[in-house]
Design a protein around this motif. Structure first.
Motif, PDB file in Angstrom:
ATOM      1  N   GLU A   7       0.864  -1.173   0.000  1.00 21.48           N
ATOM      2  CA  GLU A   7       0.000   0.000   0.000  1.00 21.48           C
ATOM      3  C   GLU A   7       0.905   1.228   0.000  1.00 21.48           C
ATOM      4  O   GLU A   7       1.655   1.444   0.938  1.00 21.48           O
ATOM      5  CB  GLU A   7      -0.905  -0.022   1.234  1.00 21.48           C
ATOM      6  N   ALA A   8       0.821   2.037  -1.058  1.00 20.17           N
ATOM      7  CA  ALA A   8       1.756   3.143  -1.222  1.00 20.17           C
ATOM      8  C   ALA A   8       1.098   4.517  -1.198  1.00 20.17           C
ATOM      9  O   ALA A   8       1.783   5.511  -1.394  1.00 20.17           O
ATOM     10  CB  ALA A   8       2.534   2.967  -2.532  1.00 20.17           C
ATOM     11  N   SER A   9      -0.194   4.594  -0.942  1.00 18.83           N
ATOM     12  CA  SER A   9      -0.846   5.909  -0.960  1.00 18.83           C
ATOM     13  C   SER A   9      -0.929   6.548   0.418  1.00 18.83           C
ATOM     14  O   SER A   9      -1.014   7.760   0.532  1.00 18.83           O
ATOM     15  CB  SER A   9      -2.259   5.780  -1.530  1.00 18.83           C
ATOM     16  N   GLY A  10      -0.956   5.747   1.462  1.00 17.51           N
ATOM     17  CA  GLY A  10      -1.147   6.275   2.807  1.00 17.51           C
ATOM     18  C   GLY A  10      -2.604   6.505   3.155  1.00 17.51           C
ATOM     19  O   GLY A  10      -2.929   6.957   4.240  1.00 17.51           O
ATOM     20  N   SER A  11      -3.501   6.177   2.239  1.00 13.79           N
ATOM     21  CA  SER A  11      -4.941   6.341   2.457  1.00 13.79           C
ATOM     22  C   SER A  11      -5.441   5.294   3.458  1.00 13.79           C
ATOM     23  O   SER A  11      -5.148   4.110   3.328  1.00 13.79           O
ATOM     24  CB  SER A  11      -5.681   6.171   1.128  1.00 13.79           C
ATOM     25  N   GLU A  12      -6.206   5.752   4.433  1.00 11.85           N
ATOM     26  CA  GLU A  12      -6.737   4.847   5.453  1.00 11.85           C
ATOM     27  C   GLU A  12      -7.576   3.730   4.822  1.00 11.85           C
ATOM     28  O   GLU A  12      -7.444   2.560   5.186  1.00 11.85           O
ATOM     29  CB  GLU A  12      -7.567   5.651   6.452  1.00 11.85           C
ATOM     30  N   SER A  13      -8.440   4.077   3.876  1.00  8.21           N
ATOM     31  CA  SER A  13      -9.282   3.052   3.256  1.00  8.21           C
ATOM     32  C   SER A  13      -8.445   2.067   2.439  1.00  8.21           C
ATOM     33  O   SER A  13      -8.721   0.867   2.423  1.00  8.21           O
ATOM     34  CB  SER A  13     -10.370   3.679   2.383  1.00  8.21           C
ATOM     35  N   ALA A  14      -7.391   2.558   1.780  1.00  9.12           N
ATOM     36  CA  ALA A  14      -6.522   1.673   1.006  1.00  9.12           C
ATOM     37  C   ALA A  14      -5.737   0.735   1.924  1.00  9.12           C
ATOM     38  O   ALA A  14      -5.478  -0.414   1.568  1.00  9.12           O
ATOM     39  CB  ALA A  14      -5.568   2.483   0.134  1.00  9.12           C
ATOM     40  N   MET A  15      -5.383   1.217   3.101  1.00  7.07           N
ATOM     41  CA  MET A  15      -4.686   0.353   4.058  1.00  7.07           C
ATOM     42  C   MET A  15      -5.598  -0.802   4.475  1.00  7.07           C
ATOM     43  O   MET A  15      -5.170  -1.956   4.541  1.00  7.07           O
ATOM     44  CB  MET A  15      -4.243   1.167   5.276  1.00  7.07           C
ATOM     45  N   GLY A  16      -6.861  -0.494   4.723  1.00  7.05           N
ATOM     46  CA  GLY A  16      -7.825  -1.536   5.053  1.00  7.05           C
ATOM     47  C   GLY A  16      -8.014  -2.503   3.903  1.00  7.05           C
ATOM     48  O   GLY A  16      -8.058  -3.724   4.104  1.00  7.05           O
ATOM     49  N   ASP A  17      -8.103  -1.968   2.681  1.00  9.36           N
ATOM     50  CA  ASP A  17      -8.252  -2.824   1.501  1.00  9.36           C
ATOM     51  C   ASP A  17      -7.063  -3.770   1.359  1.00  9.36           C
ATOM     52  O   ASP A  17      -7.224  -4.941   1.010  1.00  9.36           O
ATOM     53  CB  ASP A  17      -8.378  -1.987   0.227  1.00  9.36           C
ATOM     54  N   ALA A  18      -5.871  -3.262   1.625  1.00 14.72           N
ATOM     55  CA  ALA A  18      -4.675  -4.101   1.531  1.00 14.72           C
ATOM     56  C   ALA A  18      -4.758  -5.260   2.519  1.00 14.72           C
ATOM     57  O   ALA A  18      -4.455  -6.409   2.177  1.00 14.72           O
ATOM     58  CB  ALA A  18      -3.417  -3.263   1.790  1.00 14.72           C
ATOM     59  N   VAL A  29       2.578  -4.565   3.268  1.00 13.92           N
ATOM     60  CA  VAL A  29       3.649  -3.586   3.456  1.00 13.92           C
ATOM     61  C   VAL A  29       3.050  -2.201   3.265  1.00 13.92           C
ATOM     62  O   VAL A  29       2.455  -1.908   2.234  1.00 13.92           O
ATOM     63  CB  VAL A  29       4.793  -3.819   2.450  1.00 13.92           C
ATOM     64  N   PHE A  30       3.208  -1.356   4.282  1.00 15.15           N
ATOM     65  CA  PHE A  30       2.735   0.018   4.214  1.00 15.15           C
ATOM     66  C   PHE A  30       3.920   0.916   3.871  1.00 15.15           C
ATOM     67  O   PHE A  30       4.891   0.987   4.609  1.00 15.15           O
ATOM     68  CB  PHE A  30       2.118   0.463   5.542  1.00 15.15           C
ATOM     69  N   VAL A  31       3.820   1.607   2.719  1.00 12.06           N
ATOM     70  CA  VAL A  31       4.882   2.481   2.245  1.00 12.06           C
ATOM     71  C   VAL A  31       4.423   3.937   2.265  1.00 12.06           C
ATOM     72  O   VAL A  31       5.200   4.824   2.574  1.00 12.06           O
ATOM     73  CB  VAL A  31       5.314   2.083   0.810  1.00 12.06           C
ATOM     74  N   LYS A  48      -6.159 -13.522  10.197  1.00  9.48           N
ATOM     75  CA  LYS A  48      -5.371 -14.083   9.096  1.00  9.48           C
ATOM     76  C   LYS A  48      -3.912 -14.311   9.465  1.00  9.48           C
ATOM     77  O   LYS A  48      -3.144 -14.813   8.660  1.00  9.48           O
ATOM     78  CB  LYS A  48      -5.432 -13.151   7.878  1.00  9.48           C
ATOM     79  N   GLU A  49      -3.516 -13.917  10.675  1.00  9.98           N
ATOM     80  CA  GLU A  49      -2.122 -14.040  11.111  1.00  9.98           C
ATOM     81  C   GLU A  49      -1.182 -13.405  10.087  1.00  9.98           C
ATOM     82  O   GLU A  49      -0.227 -14.005   9.614  1.00  9.98           O
ATOM     83  CB  GLU A  49      -1.764 -15.497  11.376  1.00  9.98           C
ATOM     84  N   LEU A  50      -1.487 -12.147   9.759  1.00 11.37           N
ATOM     85  CA  LEU A  50      -0.739 -11.427   8.734  1.00 11.37           C
ATOM     86  C   LEU A  50       0.585 -10.890   9.274  1.00 11.37           C
ATOM     87  O   LEU A  50       0.716 -10.588  10.450  1.00 11.37           O
ATOM     88  CB  LEU A  50      -1.562 -10.247   8.201  1.00 11.37           C
ATOM     89  N   VAL A  51       1.521 -10.749   8.367  1.00 13.73           N
ATOM     90  CA  VAL A  51       2.767 -10.049   8.661  1.00 13.73           C
ATOM     91  C   VAL A  51       2.582  -8.638   8.109  1.00 13.73           C
ATOM     92  O   VAL A  51       2.316  -8.466   6.920  1.00 13.73           O
ATOM     93  CB  VAL A  51       3.979 -10.737   7.979  1.00 13.73           C
ATOM     94  N   VAL A  52       2.691  -7.632   8.965  1.00  7.60           N
ATOM     95  CA  VAL A  52       2.520  -6.242   8.561  1.00  7.60           C
ATOM     96  C   VAL A  52       3.856  -5.533   8.750  1.00  7.60           C
ATOM     97  O   VAL A  52       4.461  -5.609   9.820  1.00  7.60           O
ATOM     98  CB  VAL A  52       1.422  -5.542   9.381  1.00  7.60           C
ATOM     99  N   GLN A  53       4.301  -4.864   7.694  1.00  6.20           N
ATOM    100  CA  GLN A  53       5.610  -4.220   7.718  1.00  6.20           C
ATOM    101  C   GLN A  53       5.476  -2.795   7.216  1.00  6.20           C
ATOM    102  O   GLN A  53       4.718  -2.523   6.287  1.00  6.20           O
ATOM    103  CB  GLN A  53       6.575  -5.002   6.813  1.00  6.20           C
ATOM    104  N   GLY A  54       6.206  -1.904   7.821  1.00  6.88           N
ATOM    105  CA  GLY A  54       6.270  -0.522   7.352  1.00  6.88           C
ATOM    106  C   GLY A  54       7.631  -0.238   6.761  1.00  6.88           C
ATOM    107  O   GLY A  54       8.641  -0.757   7.240  1.00  6.88           O
ATOM    108  N   ILE A  55       7.649   0.554   5.696  1.00  6.53           N
ATOM    109  CA  ILE A  55       8.912   0.962   5.073  1.00  6.53           C
ATOM    110  C   ILE A  55       8.891   2.476   4.985  1.00  6.53           C
ATOM    111  O   ILE A  55       7.973   3.062   4.418  1.00  6.53           O
ATOM    112  CB  ILE A  55       9.084   0.341   3.675  1.00  6.53           C
TER     113      ILE A  55
END
Length: 110
Positions: A7-18, A29-31, A48-55
């Motif tokens: 997710e590269a926009s930083g949009s809250e809704s896009a983060m949820g969609d990701a 990955v949140f960019v 879902k036991e997701l791996v969430v990473q920020g860059i």
């Protein structure tokens, strides 16, 4: 479901969609730099036991995407939500920052 979402926009809704778009055990990955604090569906991460990473920086991130675009394995045009001429640069910047409009990518051309 995807193995990984970037997710590269930083949009809250896009983060949820990701978070919703990846399979169990997948990676998100949140960019994009959005608001300082965001609300995301954290239960999706747990279920879902997701791996969430920020860059924070983009070092070495563009080359793989450029290569995928160059061989046609990735299509960039659908990411562009708005196209505006350089003469409308002020409006383009306002639109890019308008969370109500939810722009995906605003391209300014000459």
């Amino acid at each position: 479901m995807a193995d990984c979402a970037i997710e590269a926009s930083g949009s809250e809704s896009a983060m949820g969609d990701a978070l919703h778009s990846v399979r169990k055990g997948g990676r998100v990955v949140f960019v994009g730099m959005g608001k300082e604090e965001q609300t995301i569906p954290h239960a999706e991460i747990l279920r879902k036991e997701l791996v969430v990473q920020g860059i924070y920086r983009y070092a070495n991130d563009f080359r793989p995407v450029i290569e995928l675009l160059s061989v046609g394995r990735l299509k960039g045009l659908p990411w562009v939500s708005h196209r505006m001429p350089l003469a409308d640069i002020v409006r383009a910047m306002e639109l890019a920052n308008d969370t109500a409009a939810e722009p995906l990518k605003v391209v300014v051309y000459t």
